[in-house]
Scaffold this motif. Structure first.
Motif, PDB file in Angstrom:
ATOM      1  N   UNK A 123       0.276  -0.947  -0.244  1.00  0.00           N
ATOM      2  CA  UNK A 123       0.068   0.011   0.348  1.00  0.00           C
ATOM      3  C   UNK A 123       1.020   1.124   0.557  1.00  0.00           C
ATOM      4  N   UNK A 124       0.212   2.680  -1.165  1.00  0.00           N
ATOM      5  CA  UNK A 124       0.780   3.558  -0.441  1.00  0.00           C
ATOM      6  C   UNK A 124      -0.138   4.570  -0.544  1.00  0.00           C
ATOM      7  N   UNK A 125       0.272   5.535  -0.481  1.00  0.00           N
ATOM      8  CA  UNK A 125      -1.248   6.896  -0.136  1.00  0.00           C
ATOM      9  C   UNK A 125      -0.687   8.033   0.584  1.00  0.00           C
ATOM     10  N   UNK A 126      -1.721   8.165   1.982  1.00  0.00           N
ATOM     11  CA  UNK A 126      -1.654   9.926   1.994  1.00  0.00           C
ATOM     12  C   UNK A 126      -2.811   9.910   3.188  1.00  0.00           C
ATOM     13  N   UNK A 127      -2.421  10.362   4.497  1.00  0.00           N
ATOM     14  CA  UNK A 127      -3.343  11.166   4.953  1.00  0.00           C
ATOM     15  C   UNK A 127      -3.699  12.166   5.495  1.00  0.00           C
ATOM     16  N   UNK A 184     -10.819   4.590  14.119  1.00  0.00           N
ATOM     17  CA  UNK A 184     -11.704   3.354  13.725  1.00  0.00           C
ATOM     18  C   UNK A 184     -11.791   3.743  11.920  1.00  0.00           C
ATOM     19  N   UNK A 185     -11.144   3.345  11.286  1.00  0.00           N
ATOM     20  CA  UNK A 185     -11.431   3.729   9.914  1.00  0.00           C
ATOM     21  C   UNK A 185     -11.654   2.962   9.449  1.00  0.00           C
ATOM     22  N   UNK A 186     -12.682   3.743   8.348  1.00  0.00           N
ATOM     23  CA  UNK A 186     -13.846   2.545   7.290  1.00  0.00           C
ATOM     24  C   UNK A 186     -13.215   3.080   5.699  1.00  0.00           C
ATOM     25  N   UNK A 187     -12.702   1.892   4.672  1.00  0.00           N
ATOM     26  CA  UNK A 187     -12.986   2.433   4.273  1.00  0.00           C
ATOM     27  C   UNK A 187     -13.230   1.523   2.883  1.00  0.00           C
ATOM     28  N   UNK A 188     -12.933   2.449   1.639  1.00  0.00           N
ATOM     29  CA  UNK A 188     -13.907   2.067   0.914  1.00  0.00           C
ATOM     30  C   UNK A 188     -13.661   2.101  -0.331  1.00  0.00           C
ATOM     31  N   UNK A 189     -13.891   1.493  -1.870  1.00  0.00           N
ATOM     32  CA  UNK A 189     -13.619   1.834  -3.155  1.00  0.00           C
ATOM     33  C   UNK A 189     -14.325   2.800  -3.465  1.00  0.00           C
ATOM     34  N   UNK A 190     -14.082   3.905  -4.440  1.00  0.00           N
ATOM     35  CA  UNK A 190     -14.950   4.891  -4.542  1.00  0.00           C
ATOM     36  C   UNK A 190     -15.740   4.912  -5.843  1.00  0.00           C
ATOM     37  N   UNK A 200     -10.728   4.650   0.024  1.00  0.00           N
ATOM     38  CA  UNK A 200     -10.407   5.628   0.417  1.00  0.00           C
ATOM     39  C   UNK A 200     -11.597   5.967   1.264  1.00  0.00           C
ATOM     40  N   UNK A 201     -11.316   6.598   2.468  1.00  0.00           N
ATOM     41  CA  UNK A 201     -11.963   6.829   4.097  1.00  0.00           C
ATOM     42  C   UNK A 201     -11.804   8.401   4.710  1.00  0.00           C
ATOM     43  N   UNK A 202     -12.620   8.368   5.801  1.00  0.00           N
ATOM     44  CA  UNK A 202     -12.975   8.973   6.814  1.00  0.00           C
ATOM     45  C   UNK A 202     -12.626   8.976   8.290  1.00  0.00           C
ATOM     46  N   UNK A 203     -12.153   9.534   9.384  1.00  0.00           N
ATOM     47  CA  UNK A 203     -12.040   9.043  10.616  1.00  0.00           C
ATOM     48  C   UNK A 203     -11.817   9.879  11.889  1.00  0.00           C
ATOM     49  N   UNK A 204     -11.569   9.863  13.005  1.00  0.00           N
ATOM     50  CA  UNK A 204     -12.122  10.592  13.831  1.00  0.00           C
ATOM     51  C   UNK A 204     -10.640   9.744  14.791  1.00  0.00           C
ATOM     52  N   UNK A 205      -9.804  11.244  14.815  1.00  0.00           N
ATOM     53  CA  UNK A 205      -8.526  11.140  15.252  1.00  0.00           C
ATOM     54  C   UNK A 205      -8.881  11.275  16.897  1.00  0.00           C
ATOM     55  N   UNK A 210      -9.002  12.433   6.406  1.00  0.00           N
ATOM     56  CA  UNK A 210      -9.252  11.709   5.182  1.00  0.00           C
ATOM     57  C   UNK A 210      -8.213  10.926   5.109  1.00  0.00           C
ATOM     58  N   UNK A 211      -8.548   9.770   4.046  1.00  0.00           N
ATOM     59  CA  UNK A 211      -7.648   9.103   4.184  1.00  0.00           C
ATOM     60  C   UNK A 211      -7.603   8.265   2.109  1.00  0.00           C
ATOM     61  N   UNK A 212      -6.113   7.982   1.422  1.00  0.00           N
ATOM     62  CA  UNK A 212      -6.890   7.363   0.483  1.00  0.00           C
ATOM     63  C   UNK A 212      -5.079   6.451   0.354  1.00  0.00           C
ATOM     64  N   UNK A 213      -5.788   5.412   0.134  1.00  0.00           N
ATOM     65  CA  UNK A 213      -4.479   3.952  -0.340  1.00  0.00           C
ATOM     66  C   UNK A 213      -4.505   3.149  -2.166  1.00  0.00           C
ATOM     67  N   UNK A 214      -3.907   3.325  -2.687  1.00  0.00           N
ATOM     68  CA  UNK A 214      -3.439   3.066  -3.829  1.00  0.00           C
ATOM     69  C   UNK A 214      -2.918   1.145  -2.894  1.00  0.00           C
ATOM     70  N   UNK A 215      -3.751   0.038  -3.588  1.00  0.00           N
ATOM     71  CA  UNK A 215      -3.491  -1.442  -3.168  1.00  0.00           C
ATOM     72  C   UNK A 215      -2.935  -2.077  -4.508  1.00  0.00           C
TER      73      UNK A 215
END
Length: 635
Positions: A457-461, A576-582, A596-601, A624-629
């Motif tokens: 995985x590679x991405x950014x939050x 808790x990080x919820x991810x889903x495909x766009x 991609x997904x959103x979460x509370x820190x 926000x978070x976005x990952x390439x798998x």
């Protein structure tokens, strides 16, 4: 009769008399030295048949202005005229009473300058008629008190208190009436405060022909007990009850443990009747019983009284200590089967069984090279006596092996830290195809065996609190059921670093934070095999090993100022990080894709004194978070 009570030598004395006594010191007072004293007091008396009734007594006597210490007063005469109301007269007369006689007894306390002593006074009431005419009537009584001697100079005050009536009531023929009227005893209570019923005040003066005489209020002073290291104190009153001045030459401490006792005093020259205090202090660092004595050297001519010796005693006790009791000596998870689960939990209770506070300075998993053991706890900073807290230990792995580590409890005990062994073993029976088949040649799962897929995985939050982008990298090791589309995975994110900038008043704060991620459970989710829609949920503890800031233009150096972090600096709960495909994109396990997904820190804790400032850069919603798998496919 009241007991004798010790009083300080320097305080004035009081002569406490019942109202039946009425007066004191009359006959022994010379005409020159005497003065007339009088007082009216009221009592409430429970009389037979008619109940509580008031009695008013007029007391009169010739009393001395002063009495010389050591000299007798001579016999003392007491006179009293007591008035009974008409209701009392009617009740007695209707019952057949025509005369009454008896006595009034007072159990008195004489508070003199030197001490207290009891005084029994009995006033005789001669036979007197009960009139038939309407109205109140009076009863006369008197007593003779044996001579009294006062030893110490000072002021004495005579006050009046309660009395007891012992009466015999006779009829017209002179015979005693039947009970309850014929003979009765009544305990009468003074109306008002005894301290306010002052009949007379006089002085006891020194006999100047007598030499000085040193007195102490105790021959042995016990200071009691206290924990070792804590002070104890007490006081000795030194007096002069002689007729001449007493010089106190010195006050010293001697004896076995004299070095642990100290004294201070205001003693110099004591005139007759005067006193001073010797204050004694004690403190020992070791438990034990200790003794010494105070020696008071003076001009008292009696050899036995110079020096005057007062023994001292004190005890230092053991200081209370805490004690740690564990609900089990070790935590052994046994064997978990990875075919069913990859984790297990056990709890360990910590109890303070000592008598002092037990400080919990740290709870850490150590010697945990594989990182398979973690702990959470509800332990406060300290446990009071008999208080407990619980540590929850989790064993989690995806690899077949035997593991061990230690749980370290750091406390304020001398033998801290307490180390508790952790152990666990894992096995995987999912590949067994022997006795477990269903008779058709397979292992009973209809050929539905999950496939293992590892994604890089590679991405950014983006951290909303400071607007910074944090790079992410790592891998996801997953098991995908191709029939149902459900999967489980281990999310492993590499340590990373965040750069941020926040404006504060007229300054800009730049900083960096090292960030680590620790999964608390497996990532779970599903892949819709028809639409290619992937959804997943992960729970991670976010840790900040170190955070530094610098104010632009203030030259704090390239490395900045450390504002927090550390081994215990982490979120108070998992993120808790919820991810889903766009929307509109498909996720293909063979080719990978974007999620991609959103979460509370959550809020950070245990990050040092500036935890609050660090939370300003980190805590909050809208991240926000976005990952390439990218799948790792075998060639």
């Amino acid at each position: 009769m009241n007991a004798i009570t010790e009083k300080p030598i320097s305080k004035p004395g009081r002569l406490l008399l019942s109202s039946a006594v009425s007066a004191l010191l009359a006959t022994g007072a010379s005409a020159v030295n005497a003065e007339e004293a009088s007082l009216t007091v009221e009592h409430t008396c429970p009389l037979p048949i008619i109940g509580e009734q008031p009695l008013v007594s007029d007391i009169s006597a010739d009393l001395p202005k002063e009495v010389k210490a050591g000299e007798s007063t001579g016999e003392l005469t007491i006179n009293s005229v007591t008035t009974l109301n008409n209701q009392s007269r009617q009740g007695l007369y209707f019952a057949g009473a025509r005369t009454l006689e008896g006595n009034a007894v007072a159990d008195n306390n004489i508070a003199l300058p030197e001490n207290d002593k009891p005084l029994d006074v009995t006033l005789e009431i001669p036979q007197q008629p009960i009139p038939g005419e309407s109205g109140s009537f009076t009863v006369e009584s008197s007593a003779t008190v044996d001579p009294l001697t006062f030893e110490n100079p000072g002021q004495a005050t005579i006050t009046v208190g309660d009395l007891t009536l012992n009466q015999v009531v006779r009829g017209q023929d002179g015979s005693k009436l039947d009970d309850p009227v014929g003979e009765f005893t009544a305990d009468c209570t003074l109306v008002g405060n005894q301290e306010d019923m002052v009949l007379h005040t006089f002085e006891v003066v020194a006999d100047e022909t007598q030499p000085a005489n040193i007195t102490v209020d105790t021959e042995a002073l016990d200071l009691g007990s206290a924990m070792a290291g804590s002070p104890l104190n007490g006081s000795i009153t030194v007096g002069n009850d002689g007729g001449q001045a007493l010089n106190v030459n010195s006050v010293t401490i001697a004896g076995t443990n004299a070095d642990l006792f100290t004294q201070s005093n205001d003693c110099a020259t004591l005139d007759p009747g005067q006193s001073c205090s010797v204050d004694v202090n004690f403190q020992a660092t070791q438990p034990g019983t200790y003794s010494a004595n105070v020696q008071i050297d003076s001009t008292d001519p009696e050899a036995a009284d110079s020096p005057k010796v007062v023994d001292l005693n004190a005890e230092a006790t053991e200081q209370p200590t805490p004690a740690l009791e564990l609900s089990k000596p070790e935590v052994d998870f046994g064997t978990i089967d990875l075919a069913n689960t990859n984790s297990a939990q056990q709890t360990l209770d910590l109890t303070n069984t000592g008598e002092a506070v037990l400080n919990i300075n740290g709870l850490n998993v150590i010697n945990n090279a594989d990182g398979v053991f973690t702990q959470t706890n509800n332990c406060p900073a300290s446990l009071s006596q008999d208080q407990s807290c619980t540590v929850t230990v989790t064993f989690q792995t995806n690899q077949v092996d035997s593991y061990s580590a230690d749980l370290e409890a750091v406390t304020n005990l001398e033998d801290s830290p307490e180390v508790i062994s952790l152990s666990g073993t894992s096995e995987d029976t999912s590949g067994d195809d022997g006795d477990g088949d269903n008779g058709d040649g397979d292992n009973g799962d209809d050929g539905n065996k999950p496939i293992d897929v590892t994604f890089d995985l590679d991405g950014v939050t983006n951290v909303a609190a400071n607007g910074s982008d944090v790079p992410l990298s790592g891998q996801i090791i997953s098991e995908l059921d191709l029939q149902t589309g459900e999967f489980t995975a281990d999310l492993e994110l590499d340590p990373t670093q965040a750069q941020f900038q926040i404006s504060k008043l007229f300054h800009k704060i730049q900083g960096r934070a090292d960030i680590e991620f620790e999964p608390v459970s497996e990532t779970t989710g599903s892949l819709d095999l028809e639409t290619g829609k992937l959804t997943a949920e992960s729970e991670l503890m976010i840790k900040i090993p170190e955070a530094r800031v610098s104010l632009i233009g203030f030259g704090f150096g390239s490395d900045g100022i450390r504002i927090g972090g550390g081994n215990s600096c982490q979120t108070t709960e998992p993120a808790t990080i919820n991810l889903s495909s766009p929307e509109g994109e498909e996720f293909d396990p063979l080719n990978g894709g974007t999620v991609t997904g959103t979460y509370v820190a959550p809020e950070l804790e245990d990050c040092g004194l500036l935890t609050g400032i660090l939370n300003e850069f980190f805590e909050g919603p809208g991240n926000t978070i976005e990952l390439e798998l990218s799948p790792r496919l075998e060639e």
